[in-house]
Design an enzyme around this catalytic site. Structure first.
Site, mmCIF file in Angstrom:
data_model
loop_
_atom_site.group_PDB
_atom_site.id
_atom_site.type_symbol
_atom_site.label_atom_id
_atom_site.label_comp_id
_atom_site.label_asym_id
_atom_site.label_seq_id
_atom_site.Cartn_x
_atom_site.Cartn_y
_atom_site.Cartn_z
ATOM 1 N N GLY A 57 0.812 -1.202 0.000
ATOM 2 C CA GLY A 57 0.000 0.000 0.000
ATOM 3 C C GLY A 57 0.845 1.251 0.000
ATOM 4 O O GLY A 57 1.900 1.305 0.641
ATOM 5 N N ALA A 61 -1.039 6.019 4.794
ATOM 6 C CA ALA A 61 -0.393 5.163 5.785
ATOM 7 C C ALA A 61 0.836 4.487 5.181
ATOM 8 O O ALA A 61 1.947 4.618 5.693
ATOM 9 C CB ALA A 61 -1.382 4.124 6.297
ATOM 10 N N ARG A 347 -23.469 12.586 11.112
ATOM 11 C CA ARG A 347 -23.601 11.835 9.863
ATOM 12 C C ARG A 347 -24.617 10.710 9.923
ATOM 13 O O ARG A 347 -25.500 10.608 9.073
ATOM 14 C CB ARG A 347 -22.237 11.236 9.490
ATOM 15 C CG ARG A 347 -21.239 12.249 9.020
ATOM 16 C CD ARG A 347 -19.908 11.603 8.702
ATOM 17 N NE ARG A 347 -18.992 12.603 8.129
ATOM 18 C CZ ARG A 347 -17.758 12.324 7.739
ATOM 19 N NH1 ARG A 347 -17.287 11.089 7.865
ATOM 20 N NH2 ARG A 347 -16.983 13.263 7.234
ATOM 21 N N HIS A 418 -19.021 5.163 3.055
ATOM 22 C CA HIS A 418 -17.913 6.098 2.919
ATOM 23 C C HIS A 418 -16.618 5.594 3.547
ATOM 24 O O HIS A 418 -15.535 5.818 3.032
ATOM 25 C CB HIS A 418 -18.331 7.407 3.579
ATOM 26 C CG HIS A 418 -17.286 8.446 3.555
ATOM 27 N ND1 HIS A 418 -16.712 8.877 2.392
ATOM 28 C CD2 HIS A 418 -16.691 9.144 4.552
ATOM 29 C CE1 HIS A 418 -15.822 9.805 2.681
ATOM 30 N NE2 HIS A 418 -15.770 9.969 3.967
HETATM 31 C C1 LIG Z 1 -14.284 10.503 -1.089
HETATM 32 C C2 LIG Z 1 -13.584 10.385 0.226
HETATM 33 C C3 LIG Z 1 -13.297 11.518 0.966
HETATM 34 C C4 LIG Z 1 -12.637 11.437 2.195
HETATM 35 N N1 LIG Z 1 -12.364 12.583 2.881
HETATM 36 C C5 LIG Z 1 -11.705 12.501 4.052
HETATM 37 C C6 LIG Z 1 -11.376 13.691 4.764
HETATM 38 O O1 LIG Z 1 -11.733 14.797 4.357
HETATM 39 N N2 LIG Z 1 -10.692 13.568 5.924
HETATM 40 C C7 LIG Z 1 -10.289 12.366 6.398
HETATM 41 O O2 LIG Z 1 -9.638 12.339 7.431
HETATM 42 N N3 LIG Z 1 -10.569 11.205 5.733
HETATM 43 C C8 LIG Z 1 -11.268 11.260 4.581
HETATM 44 N N4 LIG Z 1 -11.565 10.096 3.908
HETATM 45 C C9 LIG Z 1 -11.057 8.817 4.420
HETATM 46 C C10 LIG Z 1 -9.584 8.655 4.040
HETATM 47 O O3 LIG Z 1 -9.369 9.171 2.758
HETATM 48 C C11 LIG Z 1 -9.133 7.202 4.015
HETATM 49 O O4 LIG Z 1 -9.577 6.559 5.146
HETATM 50 C C12 LIG Z 1 -7.613 7.109 4.004
HETATM 51 O O5 LIG Z 1 -7.113 7.863 2.934
HETATM 52 C C13 LIG Z 1 -7.127 5.692 3.890
HETATM 53 O O6 LIG Z 1 -5.737 5.717 3.648
HETATM 54 P P1 LIG Z 1 -4.905 4.382 3.647
HETATM 55 O O7 LIG Z 1 -3.485 4.739 3.464
HETATM 56 O O8 LIG Z 1 -5.244 3.615 4.873
HETATM 57 O O9 LIG Z 1 -5.405 3.512 2.516
HETATM 58 P P2 LIG Z 1 -5.575 3.914 0.896
HETATM 59 O O10 LIG Z 1 -5.285 5.341 0.678
HETATM 60 O O11 LIG Z 1 -6.882 3.388 0.463
HETATM 61 O O12 LIG Z 1 -4.417 3.122 0.168
HETATM 62 C C14 LIG Z 1 -4.535 1.747 -0.055
HETATM 63 C C15 LIG Z 1 -3.273 1.321 -0.755
HETATM 64 O O13 LIG Z 1 -3.138 -0.068 -0.677
HETATM 65 C C16 LIG Z 1 -2.904 -0.590 -1.944
HETATM 66 N N5 LIG Z 1 -3.496 -1.926 -1.965
HETATM 67 C C17 LIG Z 1 -4.702 -2.306 -1.495
HETATM 68 N N6 LIG Z 1 -4.861 -3.631 -1.644
HETATM 69 C C18 LIG Z 1 -3.727 -4.096 -2.220
HETATM 70 C C19 LIG Z 1 -3.283 -5.377 -2.619
HETATM 71 N N7 LIG Z 1 -4.043 -6.461 -2.457
HETATM 72 N N8 LIG Z 1 -2.066 -5.477 -3.188
HETATM 73 C C20 LIG Z 1 -1.283 -4.382 -3.370
HETATM 74 N N9 LIG Z 1 -1.646 -3.153 -2.996
HETATM 75 C C21 LIG Z 1 -2.857 -3.013 -2.423
HETATM 76 C C22 LIG Z 1 -3.532 0.368 -2.917
HETATM 77 O O14 LIG Z 1 -2.889 0.262 -4.158
HETATM 78 C C23 LIG Z 1 -3.253 1.685 -2.235
HETATM 79 O O15 LIG Z 1 -1.958 2.099 -2.595
HETATM 80 C C24 LIG Z 1 -12.246 10.167 2.690
HETATM 81 C C25 LIG Z 1 -12.518 9.028 1.945
HETATM 82 C C26 LIG Z 1 -13.212 9.113 0.740
HETATM 83 C C27 LIG Z 1 -13.548 7.859 -0.017
#
Ligand SMILES: Cc1cc2nc3c(=O)[nH]c(=O)nc-3n(C[C@H](O)[C@H](O)[C@H](O)COP(=O)(O)OP(=O)(O)OC[C@H]3O[C@@H](n4cnc5c(N)ncnc54)[C@H](O)[C@@H]3O)c2cc1C
Ligand code: HEM
Ligand code: HEM
Ligand code: SF4
Ligand code: F3S
Ligand code: FES
Lengths: 654, 234, 245
Positions: A57, A61, A347, A418
């Protein structure tokens, strides 16, 4: 302690030993994180190169973690399924990121952010973790500014903040409507620097399809090159999952189309407990679906509710255009039911109310799946220009998608899935129940309990990646003997075979239904029975239907092409296999938790004024589920939650 | 970083410049502007033809005695020629090398054709070539007088009149003048952009200036053959 | 609506490609362009044909994954991303040509999917500010003048979609590269690496085989995020200053 749930017979799930210790240090909560970092063993900088860490990922994070671990000298091997790490779903976050900087001197503090988050999570989160999150939040902003993240600024050149998600202090930092994008690019650029320096080996367009567990420890992953279809195993000393949320199990959600649950689910199958899968968040202000072709839902900032008034016609099936519906025949239902908070209720309440009026047949727009968000009064009150200045870009986005002008016709909105608070269970070190397997960001069951406050997910993702994981991972690597895994190890061959067989099985069916058609059906089922409001009967219907749907999948799925090429249908179908199992666990979890809390609303458990009724005496725990096999009863492990600092109260908005 | 900067700068700035697309483009811009400068002066000089033979011929003579006694006869001219030659060669070579690279970077065209603004680039390319050929012809015609019907040294006025009294020579000149116009129209603004002189506020003004300059040059140059053809000058 | 689609089909990087004609019917004007392609793909799959491969993810115009040349225009007739382009901008009975980005630095992977990893390498060569985690001073230690902050933001909006390269007659990455150079070079935090950044990024851009800029301006016209043309001039300025000054 918690009484055994009488609602469902044991046959449907077993109960295992409760989780005694989540590894949070004892002592005053303010000092626990310092304490933990002090106790953590360190890896000699000279030896870090010798340690390989896999990070799956590249979102907030994963991107933050990969860059930071590489800066510290570890050899990082990182994966994402997009063509570039910069496209992770985090890019789509709009509103902003919280931090207890108290730059406005408006009474904010680490303690207040901690308090708000625990309360907002409806008392289903671990206090120690939440407090650490609030502490670290402050460093995040410093880090991002140093990276060149262009946060909004005031004329004095200092950072601007706004208040978000119904909190009284102004602690949300933002970069117009693109906060997630800007934060992610900051992390991505730091990561790119490490890639160029040779410290991170980046594998884009590569999807993790299984976890390699050797001698009880996570020692690598099996992944598929999405371009060539090649299946290969990557070994390492530790594996970090930063793979995001599973909202797409509902098919229609605000998540990016390819976000999926495969990585976390495969880890779950390999022994990692899955916590609170039924804790999903619904966002009230999304653009309604325009037809069956709808492929995803678009979120519009909640700030719209500050000035827009939500209403539906009083009469069922009133199909007149909004302008022709006189004031007297409109029902501003939020203002009516919640006079104190009106359109600004949280919400989940706003979402459920919308569902209710639509179920009554008073919904508007195609399929009656929508309610009006009306700016007529705001325009009269503030003037069109003021409204444009505040919401112009959102109005444009709405008009681009719907071809309706919100200045003249009221917007139509409807709730959508969401965010998912549930995820892999992790201890204070963010380690799962599989030693050496860590989960960060939305992928873990997170610090948000049963409900996440706006602008807190970005905070948590970056906190985990930049500041929390590195020291705890360091400790794991320093403490444990990690003999190299020979390339010819039996487990590797076995795991690869399992992955390949599954893909071949899917290709072999050659039935008559597309992956999307199955995904749509599963999504609608979950939305109806395990969505905004849940009850035992509906959840049982779902639990009965899902296995049937899974069987049908294995009889009728059709995926053209082969596994040795870029095959997007195969990717979809393969993710579906995991969605079926996850969906089942979500419904079971929702069924077993016979209380309402946060995003989880059980119609059987509400106060007379329709408020969610928590049942702390029975359910003040995190439900960590252990996998026992497809279609067989999983085992529940409870982590009892203690609240020493924030005392549980029933919230009321009536 | 600073050490990296130094080591990167020291070996030879010019080489690194010449190797990079941006640097080479800058060379093209500067050489282009030098030629442009020459053309403006040249065009103005040519206008003296309207004040009669002595005026123009005197001017031509003055060009050769310019700088005396510090410089010797025609030295100034030769220095200018050297400069112009360098400019034309640098300009032509960089134009050629960059064009080769640009074409290689976009090997396959789109099936769905649109009239693109690449129009400008294409006209720059063949327009430039036309200019190159013209310059050769032009020097043979009016400097070395090799192909000039009159071919009287020190008598540019008569030479010009002679040259423009046959139609094909007029055609050559008219075509070349139009090429100059087109080339400068895009070239001037392009050079400003290349040298980083352009910005959001100046963009409009620069484009206007480019069009104005192109128009003045073309009209100014064209006035001569037209005058000869219409008998205003004879 | 009923439409005739002529889509570039190419089985793999080295396979020969060609335009193939398809008919789609029952297209709703409310569909996004990608949903229209979804509809086609659902048909193709049930017929047992291979669906058209295309990159996409957020479908909100922010991830930059989706990119295709529609009737000769990158991202199609509207100034937005393909996922935010809606079918109401087409007429019933239209014939629509759909092709992948074309540039030798963006080799075709399959059908409409191209390899844009060259962009990542350009960023890796200098498109960052060196700030190891934990080393940061307080965020308010260095105030940033509002207009510098706004300029930085305007350029940071680039989504790395590659439309600029696709639209450029020379397959040049000048607009993309300048967006990042300007974003970081106007900020005080970006000052220490200001010179090496632009020099290394231009070198990387050239090494990836992108063309040079002949200032035709097609890129800025195609850019869904409105990265302005003068940004290229700004980068040239930074580059010349860093090499000469
Ligand atoms: C439209 C929208 C608006 C939002 N607005 C806000 C906001 O204003 N404020 C806030 O705090 N939060 C907000 N959120 C929530 C927040 O964006 C997410 O919870 C957060 O970005 C998640 O980040 P992450 O790094 O955990 O995962 P992600 O950003 O989802 O990254 C997942 C990563 O894992 C990789 N991956 C997944 N599965 C695999 C696999 N099997 N093999 C290889 N790679 C894989 C993907 O390629 C990607 O790189 C919003 C969410 C949405 C959908
Ligand atoms: C030797 C013959 C010539 C050739 C082959 C030639 C070719 C070119 C080409 C291909 C360009 C690039 C166009 C672009 O980048 O947009 C160019 C630019 C230019 N040319 Fe010429 N040209 C020639 C003569 C001239 C002359 C005689 C002048 C003087 C008027 C001139 C002035 C310019 C200028 C000012 C530019 C702009 C440089 C830039 O784009 O940065 N050129 N030329
Ligand atoms: C109708 C228009 C023009 C006329 C009447 C004209 C006339 C002349 C004359 C009379 C000379 C000889 C001057 C002397 O030897 O004393 C000359 C030289 C020259 N002209 Fe032109 N010219 C014209 C257009 C151009 C253009 C468009 C260019 C460039 C693209 C050009 C480039 C030159 C050069 C390079 C020389 C040689 C200078 C030298 O080495 O002495 N001329 N021109
Ligand atoms: S500059 Fe514009 S067109 Fe080019 S990649 Fe960035 S957003 Fe896309
Ligand atoms: S289109 Fe190409 S030529 Fe330059 S101005 Fe844009 S990069
Ligand atoms: S799919 Fe993300 S920009 Fe179009």
């Amino acid at each position: 302690m918690s009484t055994v749930n009488t609602e469902i017979p044991y046959a449907e799930y077993g109960v295992g030993a409760p989780i005694a210790d989540a590894k949070a240090p004892a002592g005053p909560i303010e000092q626990r994180w310092d304490q933990r970092r002090f106790e953590a063993k360190l890896v000699n900088p000279a030896n870090r190169r010798k340690h390989t860490v896999i990070v799956v990922g590249t979102g907030l994070a994963g991107g933050a973690a990969g860059a930071t671990l590489a800066e510290q000298g570890y050899h990082v091997v990182q994966f994402c399924f997009q063509d570039s790490p910069r496209r992770a779903h985090s890019i789509a976050a709009q509103g902003g990121i919280n931090a207890a900087k108290n730059y406005r001197n408006d009474g904010d503090s680490i303690r207040r952010l901690f308090y708000d988050t625990v309360k907002g999570g409806d008392f289903r989160a671990r206090e120690s973790n939440v407090h650490r999150l609030a502490q670290v939040s402050v460093e995040i902003i410093d880090q991002c500014v140093a990276q060149g993240v262009p946060f909004a600024r005031e004329y004095g050149g200092l950072l601007d903040t706004r208040s978000f998600g119904g909190v009284q202090v102004s602690r949300t930092f933002y970069a117009r409507g693109q906060t997630g994008q800007q934060l992610l690019l900051g992390a991505y650029q730091a990561l790119s620097r490490q890639i160029a320096a040779g410290n991170v080996e980046m594998h884009p367009r590569t999807e993790m399809l299984d976890l390699l567990v050797v001698d009880g420890r996570a020692r690598g992953i099996v992944a598929r090159d999405l371009v060539t279809g090649e299946i290969s195993t990557y070994t390492a000393d530790a594996v970090v999952l930063a793979t995001g949320g599973y909202g797409n199990v509902f098919y229609l959600s605000t998540n990016a189309k390819n976000s999926n649950a495969t990585a976390v689910w495969r880890a779950h199958r390999r022994g990692a407990y899955f916590a609170n899968p039924c804790f999903t968040q619904i966002h009230p202000t999304c653009i309604p679906r325009s037809g069956d072709h709808q492929s995803k839902l678009t979120l519009m900032s909640e700030s719209l509710r500050n000035d827009g008034r939500i209403w539906v016609p009083k009469a069922k099936g009133d199909t007149r255009p909004p302008a022709e519906i006189p004031e007297a025949e409109r029902d501003y239902y939020l203002e009516r039911i919640y006079p104190a908070f009106g359109n600004l209720v949280p919400r989940d309440i706003a979402s459920r109310a919308a569902k209710n009026v639509c179920d009554e047949g008073r919904g508007v727009g195609p399929g009656g799946q929508g309610v009006y968000l009306d700016f007529a009064d705001a325009i009269r009150r503030m003037g069109r220009d003021a409204v444009a200045a505040k919401y112009g870009n959102l109005f444009e986005m709405y008009e681009r998608i719907t071809a309706e002008d919100p200045y003249r016709v009221p917007m139509r909105i409807y709730p959508a899935i969401h965010y998912t608070m549930g995820g892999l269970w992790v201890d204070y070190d963010l380690q799962t129940t599989v030693p050496g397997l860590f989960a960060i960001g939305e992928a873990n069951f997170s610090d948000h309990g049963a409900n996440r406050l706006g602008a807190s997910a970005l905070m948590q993702g970056l906190a985990d990646g930049y500041f929390v994981l590195p020291p705890t991972l360091n400790d794991y690597l320093a403490r444990n003997p990690l003999p190299a895994v020979p390339a010819d190890h039996g487990e590797i061959a076995a795991a690869e075979a399992e992955v390949t067989d599954r893909l071949n099985l899917i290709l072999a069916v050659n039935g008559d239904r597309t992956p999307d058609s199955f995904h749509r059906e599963l999504g609608e089922l979950l939305w109806d029975e395990c969505g905004m409001a849940r009850d035992a009967a509906g959840l049982r219907r779902a639990l009965d239907r899902i296995p049937k749907l899974r069987d049908e999948f294995w009889r009728r799925i059709k995926v053209p092409g082969t596994g040795q090429e870029l095959n997007q249908s195969l990717e979809k179908a393969n993710r579906l296999v995991d969605y079926f199992e996850l969906a089942e666990l979500m419904c079971l979890d929702a069924l077993h938790r016979a209380e309402s809390c946060g995003g989880h609303f059980r119609t059987e458990s509400q106060t007379e004024d329709g408020e969610a009724a928590r049942r702390d005496e029975d359910y003040s725990y995190a439900a960590a589920w252990e996998f026992t096999g497809t279609g067989t009863a999983p085992v529940l492990h409870r982590e009892e939650l203690e609240f020493e600092h924030v005392h549980p109260t029933q919230r009321s908005y009536a | 970083m600073t050490t990296a900067t130094r080591t990167a700068r020291h070996p030879s700035t010019l080489v690194t410049l010449w190797r990079s697309t941006v640097g080479k483009k800058a060379v093209m811009a500067v050489s282009g502007l030098v030629m442009l400068l020459y053309l403006v002066a040249h065009m103005l000089g040519n206008l003296k033809i309207f004040f009669g033979p002595d005026e123009l011929n005197g001017y031509a003579h003055w060009l050769r005695t310019l700088g005396e006694p510090f410089l010797r006869y025609e030295w100034f001219l030769w220095i200018a020629r050297a400069g112009l030659l360098a400019a034309v060669v640098l300009h032509g070579v960089s134009a050629y090398q960059l064009s080769r690279r640009d074409i290689a970077a976009r090997p396959s065209k789109y099936v769905h054709k649109r009239r693109r603004a690449s129009y400008a680039t294409r006209t720059m390319r063949w327009g430039g070539v036309i200019l190159g050929l013209f310059i050769v012809w032009h020097i043979l015609d009016l400097t070395t007088l090799t192909v000039n019907p009159n071919a009287e040294h020190g008598k540019p006025y008569q030479n010009i009149v002679a040259s423009f009294s046959n139609w094909y020579s007029c055609v050559i000149y008219v075509v070349a003048m139009l090429a100059v116009g087109l080339h400068v129209r895009h070239g001037f603004w392009s050079a400003a952009q290349t040298l980083g002189a352009s910005n959001a506020r100046r963009e409009k003004a620069l484009k206007l200036a480019a069009n104005g300059l192109a128009l003045v040059l073309t009209v100014g140059f064209l006035s001569v053959p037209v005058a000869v053809m219409t008998g205003v000058v004879s | 609506m009923n439409l005739t689609l002529r889509i570039w089909r190419q089985a793999g990087p080295d396979a020969p490609g060609s335009m193939t004609t398809y008919k789609v019917s029952g297209i709703s004007p409310d569909m996004s362009f990608l949903e229209m392609l979804d509809t086609l793909n659902e048909e193709l799959i049930t017929r047992g044909d291979t669906p058209v491969a295309f990159d996409h993810d957020c479908r909100e115009g922010i991830c930059g994954a989706c990119g295709m040349v529609i009737n000769g225009q990158a991202h199609g007739p509207e100034r937005t991303t393909t996922c935010q382009l809606h079918m109401r901008h087409f007429k019933d009975g239209d014939t629509i040509d759909i092709e992948p980005w074309r540039a030798s630095a963006f080799p075709v992977v399959k059908d409409l999917v191209v390899d844009r990893s060259a962009f990542d390498r350009i960023i890796g060569s200098g498109g960052y500010i060196t700030a190891p985690t934990g080393s940061a001073p307080d965020a308010h230690a260095t105030p940033v003048p509002k207009e510098a902050a706004d300029t930085a933001f305007e350029h940071a909006e680039c989504i790395g979609c590659g439309a600029c390269v696709a639209a450029c007659p020379n397959g040049s990455a000048m607009l993309f590269t300048s967006a990042k150079v300007v974003h970081l070079n106007v900020l005080p935090q970006g000052a220490p690496e200001r010179k090496s950044r632009v020099r290394n990024m231009v070198a990387a851009m050239d090494a990836e085989g992108f063309g040079g800029c002949t200032n035709t301006g097609e890129c800025a016209t195609a850019c869904p995020k409105g990265i302005p043309l003068p940004s290229i001039a700004a980068m040239n300025r930074e580059f010349l200053r860093s090499s000469l000054g």
